[in-house]
Design a protein around this motif. Structure first.
Motif, PDB file in Angstrom:
ATOM      1  N   GLU A  76      43.365  40.165  44.062  1.00 34.84           N
ATOM      2  CA  GLU A  76      43.257  39.276  45.216  1.00 34.84           C
ATOM      3  C   GLU A  76      41.795  39.176  45.647  1.00 34.84           C
ATOM      4  N   PRO A  77      41.356  37.984  46.057  1.00 36.87           N
ATOM      5  CA  PRO A  77      39.978  37.872  46.540  1.00 36.87           C
ATOM      6  C   PRO A  77      39.772  38.710  47.799  1.00 36.87           C
ATOM      7  N   LYS A  78      38.569  39.239  47.936  1.00 38.38           N
ATOM      8  CA  LYS A  78      38.246  40.089  49.077  1.00 38.38           C
ATOM      9  C   LYS A  78      37.791  39.232  50.249  1.00 38.38           C
ATOM     10  N   ASP A  79      38.354  39.529  51.408  1.00 41.29           N
ATOM     11  CA  ASP A  79      37.862  38.917  52.640  1.00 41.29           C
ATOM     12  C   ASP A  79      36.768  39.837  53.158  1.00 41.29           C
TER      13      ASP A  79
END
Length: 158
Positions: free
Chosen positions: A124-127
């Motif tokens: 998952e992309p990092k926020d």
């Protein structure tokens, strides 16, 4: 006085310095933080930049710091931006420190040259604004906010 200066130095930089790679445009986008290291009262400023992929080089580095009871080793990869047609470095920013170093660079090169189908599925992309409850100094630091035009350009194809 020194506690205030150190506290301010810890809060001035943004929470993270993300780098975006846009394969369709063959560009990279960096959230660069610039400050005058010698001036304890300098707040610094974020300078979002974009460069052509053809200008990017990777530099692997390592450093040994002697201590009274041993040595601390640090290593990482820095992305260097060169002026077109030369090897004169015009900008630098860290890719990783104490992490996957050359493997991260190989992953990025494969993505930019062959596309996402040549790579394993990413996580998952990092926020960059999502922090743990215990990261108090980072919670007080400025949030990562890309300029609207650069945010759109870095996420879309031409």
């Amino acid at each position: 006085m020194s506690i205030i200066i150190l506290f301010r130095a810890d809060l001035a930089p943004p929470r993270d310095l993300p780098i975006r790679f846009n394969r369709a445009r063959q560009k990279i986008y960096a959230y660069n933080f610039k400050h005058q290291w010698w001036n304890p009262f300098d707040k610094g400023k974020v300078v979002p930049v974009s460069y052509d992929w053809s200008q990017v080089r990777a530099e692997r580095w390592s450093q040994a710091s002697p201590l009274p009871n041993g040595v601390i080793f640090k290593w990482g990869v820095t992305l260097s931006i060169v002026a077109p047609g030369t090897n004169n470095v015009i900008d630098r920013f860290p890719l990783v420190t104490m992490g996957a170093d050359q493997y991260a660079w190989a992953y990025i090169c494969t993505y930019m040259q062959k596309g996402p189908s040549a790579l394993p599925l990413p996580g998952e992309p990092k926020d960059h604004n999502d922090l743990l409850w215990c990261e108090i100094a980072l919670r007080l630091a400025p949030k990562v906010t890309w300029p609207a035009g650069m945010d759109l350009e870095s996420r879309t194809a031409p």
